[in-house]
Design a protein around this motif. Structure first.
Motif, PDB file in Angstrom:
ATOM      1  N   HIS A   1       0.842  -1.215   0.000  1.00 26.09           N
ATOM      2  CA  HIS A   1       0.000   0.000   0.000  1.00 26.09           C
ATOM      3  C   HIS A   1       0.878   1.267   0.000  1.00 26.09           C
ATOM      4  CE1 HIS A   1      -3.157  -2.929   0.686  1.00 26.09           C
ATOM      5  NE2 HIS A   1      -2.415  -3.407   1.657  1.00 26.09           N
TER       6      HIS A   1
ATOM      7  N   GLU B   1      -2.390   0.369   7.853  1.00 26.03           N
ATOM      8  CA  GLU B   1      -1.503  -0.745   7.472  1.00 26.03           C
ATOM      9  C   GLU B   1      -0.280  -0.235   6.712  1.00 26.03           C
ATOM     10  OE1 GLU B   1      -3.179  -3.597   4.726  1.00 26.03           O
ATOM     11  OE2 GLU B   1      -1.242  -4.598   4.523  1.00 26.03           O
TER      12      GLU B   1
ATOM     13  N   HIS C   1       2.924  -7.040   4.164  1.00 26.95           N
ATOM     14  CA  HIS C   1       1.539  -6.614   4.415  1.00 26.95           C
ATOM     15  C   HIS C   1       1.088  -7.057   5.798  1.00 26.95           C
ATOM     16  CE1 HIS C   1      -0.034  -5.412   0.339  1.00 26.95           C
ATOM     17  NE2 HIS C   1       1.139  -5.943  -0.001  1.00 26.95           N
ATOM     18  N   LEU C   2      -0.091  -6.549   6.178  1.00 25.25           N
ATOM     19  CA  LEU C   2      -0.761  -7.027   7.386  1.00 25.25           C
ATOM     20  C   LEU C   2      -2.159  -7.474   6.992  1.00 25.25           C
ATOM     21  CD1 LEU C   2       0.181  -4.161   9.880  1.00 25.25           C
ATOM     22  CD2 LEU C   2       1.424  -6.279   9.444  1.00 25.25           C
TER      23      LEU C   2
END
Ligand SMILES: [Zn+2]
Length: 217
Positions: free
Chosen positions: A43, A58, A118-119
């Motif tokens: 992101h 995030e 990522h999460l």
């Protein structure tokens, strides 16, 4: 006698220079054979990713982890490149162009590996870390297992295992010309995972970097 001394001295000096040159050459060749690793903080910019119960984005935690993974890999001597090093992104505010730009960067920078960070997020009770990779690619399966083993040692959450991108295609893995994996380091929606991700970010980063190093050795 003086002549003999001079000859001995000269031989000694030539010997020193030769050894030094050899050492220099060895260092250069050792460095140039180290892999180039691209770290991709998921992101960024227009895309905040998932949001925690406390309004953490995030994209910010991904970036914190990514920069620390890169720092650790650099200390191991790897050549590290990033898709982004801040919240300002070089691609347009369009999800597909965004993800394709990351794949293009990996190729442009001649990366040997692409590690996306990522999460996870869920509206249900869920926690833990997992890694997406192509199960037909032995290199990335080995790499992913090596990272999971290191994350296990931190004992911060559940190991959810490996996921096959042939079953769940993820753009940056499926469309990457470079060997790629995607790490979901924990659930941003789980307060316990989030606490560790925010307060022990460096532990997570070091575990990921160590897993990469061990797999490449
Ligand atoms: Zn994400």
């Amino acid at each position: 006698m003086k002549k003999l001394l001079m000859t001995l001295l000269l031989t000694f000096c030539i010997g020193c220079t030769y050894t030094l040159l050899n050492e220099t050459n060895m260092n250069v060749s050792a460095k140039s054979t180290k892999e180039t690793i691209m770290i991709d903080a998921g992101h960024g910019g227009y895309d905040v990713g998932s949001i925690s119960n406390f309004d953490d984005y995030e994209k910010d935690i991904n970036l914190d982890i990514a920069l620390l993974v890169g720092k650790q890999l650099k200390s191991y001597g790897y050549n590290v490149v990033y898709t982004r090093t801040s919240d300002s992104v070089s691609w347009p505010s369009d999800n597909k162009k965004d993800l394709q730009a990351r794949c293009n960067l990996a190729q442009k920078k001649n990366a040997d590996l692409f590690i996306s960070i990522h999460l996870n997020s869920s509206e249900y009770d869920a926690s833990g870390y997992e890694i997406y990779c192509d199960f037909t690619n032995k290199t990335t399966v080995k790499l992913s297992n090596s990272i999971l083993t290191q994350l296990d040692q931190l004992d911060y959450s559940t190991n959810r295992g490996l996921l096959d991108t042939n079953e769940t295609p993820l753009y940056v893995v499926a469309n990457n010309k470079v060997d790629a994996i995607l790490i979901e380091a924990g659930f941003i929606s789980d307060d316990s995972d989030l606490y560790y991700l925010k307060n022990y970010t460096n532990n997570i980063a070091k575990a990921i970097a160590k897993g990469i190093k061990k797999s490449l050795n």
